[in-house]
Design an enzyme around this catalytic site. Sequence first.
Site, PDB file in Angstrom:
ATOM      1  N   ASP A 249      20.790  -3.781   4.738  1.00  0.00           N
ATOM      2  CA  ASP A 249      20.677  -2.321   3.811  1.00  0.00           C
ATOM      3  C   ASP A 249      19.669  -1.442   4.260  1.00  0.00           C
ATOM      4  OD1 ASP A 249      20.551  -0.928   1.084  1.00  0.00           O
ATOM      5  OD2 ASP A 249      18.919  -1.698   0.923  1.00  0.00           O
TER       6      ASP A 249
ATOM      7  N   ALA B 295       1.017  -1.251   0.209  1.00  0.00           N
ATOM      8  CA  ALA B 295       0.216  -0.118  -0.253  1.00  0.00           C
ATOM      9  C   ALA B 295       0.856   1.541   0.170  1.00  0.00           C
ATOM     10  CB  ALA B 295      -1.142  -0.055   1.363  1.00  0.00           C
TER      11      ALA B 295
END
Length: 561
Positions: free
Chosen positions: A416, A348
């Site tokens: 990351d 979303a």
Amino acid sequence: MNTVKRRLNKCQIGLLPMGAGAQQKLSKHRFSALRMRHIMRRFTRPACLLLACLSLALHLLLAVISLSVLQLTCDPLSAITPKAPRILPDAGLTTPRAGLVNPAGVFSGPLTSSGLGHSKLAALFEHPLYTLPRLALQEDDRLLRVKARLQASEVDSSQEWVSDTEDGYDATHWNDSVESHPAWLRFHLGISRWELYDGRDPALPALMEQLATHRIVSAVQKTGGTQLKLVMSFPNYGQALFKPMKQDRNEETNPNLFYFSDFERHNAEIAAFHLDRVLGFRRIPPVVGRLINVTKEIKHITTDRKLARTFYTSPVGNVCFYGQCSYYCSPEHAICGCPTNLEASLAAMLPDLSLAPRRSWRNPWRRSYSRSKLAQWEKDPDFCGTVKKTLPYNKGTRLVDLIDMTILDFLMSNMDRHHYETFEKFGNDTFILHLDNGRAFGRHSRDEPSILAPLRQCCRIRRSTFLRLRLLSLPQFRLSDVMRESLTLDPLASMAPLLSEPHLIALDRRLSTVLQVVKQCQQQHSTVEAVIFDDLSAHIANSFASGLQKNTSNDQEPWRS
């Protein structure tokens, strides 16, 4: 004598007429040669025809075998149509009902808590740690608000927003009533200072159903980023971030690759959302897996010319594309359907930056992103002391928010995390968004202890986070079990597990490591307050602690309070 020899030689080569006997012998020789040639021609033609038929038959056989292998590879994707996730009304999460699983593994039929049997996931979300009373929201604690009614002189009495008619989009009439809002808008209006969504918000299941099943009317590339991402649009003007499948779910990251060279995985985005919710953070936007038809739902509807130019058909008939991005956007790293079906994650979208600006913060424990250099925190064991003196980590909850994110990253082995974001409206007094988790769950055979550097160096953790971690280490709420159950609720789980068993086992192992680090921190400090950031009232914390202590083994360290 020379004249005689010369005549004989000329006679042998046919320059002089031969005698009758010589001509008879020559005629017999020619007749037998012609007869042999005729016989050879008679049998050569059928033999050549037979060889040609055999060659054609072999080519047809090879083609059938190749098509059968391709069909075996693609059948599991094309034969199964994933269903929308179902939401358990009393627990705020999706779950299957016993006896309603079809042969393909797709859940169907209405869901009620009475048909569940024993569900660790449902029991976890009913635990007091997950049903804490919510803080009363003040006027400025909502990210977005519906404007109050204007005076009649300023606008007509209908107070409706009516959409322009566009191909593929629904005619929409919105007003200040919540019932008139689509699921994605209710999700946006539900974002607060403290969390992205309420686990029991009825808009959440509707939003996840939209992501999994609603028709896609537009697909364009998202600008920025190192790897290909698309923005998908739905008929009700909702949008989702698309990340495609790039490698098999059971494939581990190559150990020779640096963390910044790894692929982004669609199943990592899905699993990260589930893990974030299981930990009680609720800081990752809802993510659902979906099977996309590359031709119908991307190629034929995209208005992005740069994207459209990269489509092609592979030698085995799969539809492929590669788009444009900083890395891994080339024919050598193409994304291919099977032959047109492609697994992907759909997340979303957050409110547009023009409505809800976000601030990007550099992670103090950011890695060097170099093959040879070390970051400052890797060389300075007292690095946290410097961070604690710097805004916004010197007050409020920002430091423990960052450590929450650190624990999440360690559990899913995500190296990351160079930046993080917050909503500008709330200033420094708000939660951290846990976005972009595609490089998580790369390796299950090895844990990366350096990810826990903020926790090791700062020795600081929320009390609620620590109690939930202790809870998830107990057999009745084991992290791997609740994650396995939670992930089976995603539509793509009907094809194959979103996380392999080694990854689930690694979650339990890493959770034990986190608890061990907290234990070491408690041993290093004379008071609990130096390690535990108390975000719970004293009587609630003590009741939870006593309940946990009864369920832990005697050889574990008693709760220190």
